[in-house]
Design an enzyme around this catalytic site. Sequence first.
Site, PDB file in Angstrom:
ATOM      1  CB  SER A 114       3.883   0.054   2.998  1.00 25.64           C
ATOM      2  OG  SER A 114       4.439  -0.999   3.771  1.00 25.64           O
ATOM      3  NE  ARG A 144      -0.428  -0.112   4.979  1.00 25.76           N
ATOM      4  CZ  ARG A 144       0.233   0.834   5.629  1.00 25.76           C
ATOM      5  NH1 ARG A 144       0.313   2.057   5.093  1.00 25.76           N
ATOM      6  NH2 ARG A 144       0.830   0.601   6.779  1.00 25.76           N
ATOM      7  N   GLY A 199       7.433 -16.665   9.421  1.00 27.17           N
ATOM      8  CA  GLY A 199       8.251 -16.176   8.317  1.00 27.17           C
ATOM      9  C   GLY A 199       9.728 -16.144   8.619  1.00 27.17           C
ATOM     10  CG  ASP A 259      -6.266 -14.523   7.960  1.00 30.21           C
ATOM     11  OD1 ASP A 259      -5.746 -14.737   6.852  1.00 30.21           O
ATOM     12  OD2 ASP A 259      -6.108 -15.285   8.941  1.00 30.21           O
ATOM     13  CG  HIS A 281      -4.682 -19.281   7.140  1.00 29.79           C
ATOM     14  ND1 HIS A 281      -4.961 -20.597   7.430  1.00 29.79           N
ATOM     15  CD2 HIS A 281      -5.356 -18.537   8.057  1.00 29.79           C
ATOM     16  CE1 HIS A 281      -5.746 -20.643   8.496  1.00 29.79           C
ATOM     17  NE2 HIS A 281      -6.006 -19.407   8.885  1.00 29.79           N
TER      18      HIS A 281
END
Length: 331
Positions: free
Chosen positions: A51, A48, A134, A83, A108
């Site tokens: 960021s 975005r 990660g 999410d 996921h």
Amino acid sequence: MATIYYESDVDKEILKQKTIAVIGFGNQGHAHGMNLKDSGCDVIIGLREGSPRRKVALDYGLHVFAIDEAVKRADMIMLLIPDELQGDVFEREIAPNLAKGKIVLFAHGFTVLYRLVVPPPFVDVAMVAPKGQGHMLRREFSAGRGIPAVLAVEQDVSGEAGSLALAYAYGIGCARVGVIESTFREETEADLFSEQAIICGGVTQLMKAGFETLVEAGYAPEMAYFECVNEMKLIVDLVYEKGMAFMREAISNTAEYGDYLSQGKVIGPQSRDNMREILDNIRSGRFARSFMQENLDGKPFMTEMRIRESEHPLESTFRDLMARMPWLPKE
């Protein structure tokens, strides 16, 4: 038994003509982006505007674009943002820029299973879910190793979705150790259950309860911390590396006997009934609806719990011990 794929099963040529966009550069995104670049893939990062992760990605030599532009340029799009944000970002910046021939990947299955993200019918949809954080994914890759991953295909328009997803798993290093075939539903429900009942909600409460029991009985907090929290890693490391049977061979006979004698008292019928209730909330979608409403409300429950948990005596004991006898690296 589940099918497990390895490097020998990968079509290594399939990625050579593909541009991969990793959307997000946080916990998982930085590892995926860096690993893919080091594997020789044509990878770009979608972030975005404004960021703070942009500079980190650029410093590593990665090309960074706005999310919509990254999607336009890419053949493969891996969505690695939280999410609760995926639905809005997908609808506004990803879906309008998808075209036939592209594949959308997830790490996921949450947003697809609960239809917070509904990919258009003309694109491939698959999942490559590394089974670890990660930083671990990046560390193991850099050491010439890898961590296992779960692979699932939800939508196969091209007939190559499985091969593309497996090649992606190869690019981030997971095919070095094994990629397990599953489904979006199985991965999501099992993952949420393990987080809530075992590795987060279960283990943290177990350690806290043990700590509190010893302190209430008059034992020093430092002793309670080492016995109920610090030693947890030592035992889990043995299980992780060699299995539970080996762990029981490695501990003392006293500890092993106590294990068999007491395990049913800690995790008994009521705990198992509660686990079934947790799983039912996940499978029915009640947990997903509750989680999304919590975010819409501004995370009041999570904020309260973060403060409460950070103020627990277990945390102050840890901070005090680390100041007096640090045994962990500062970074």
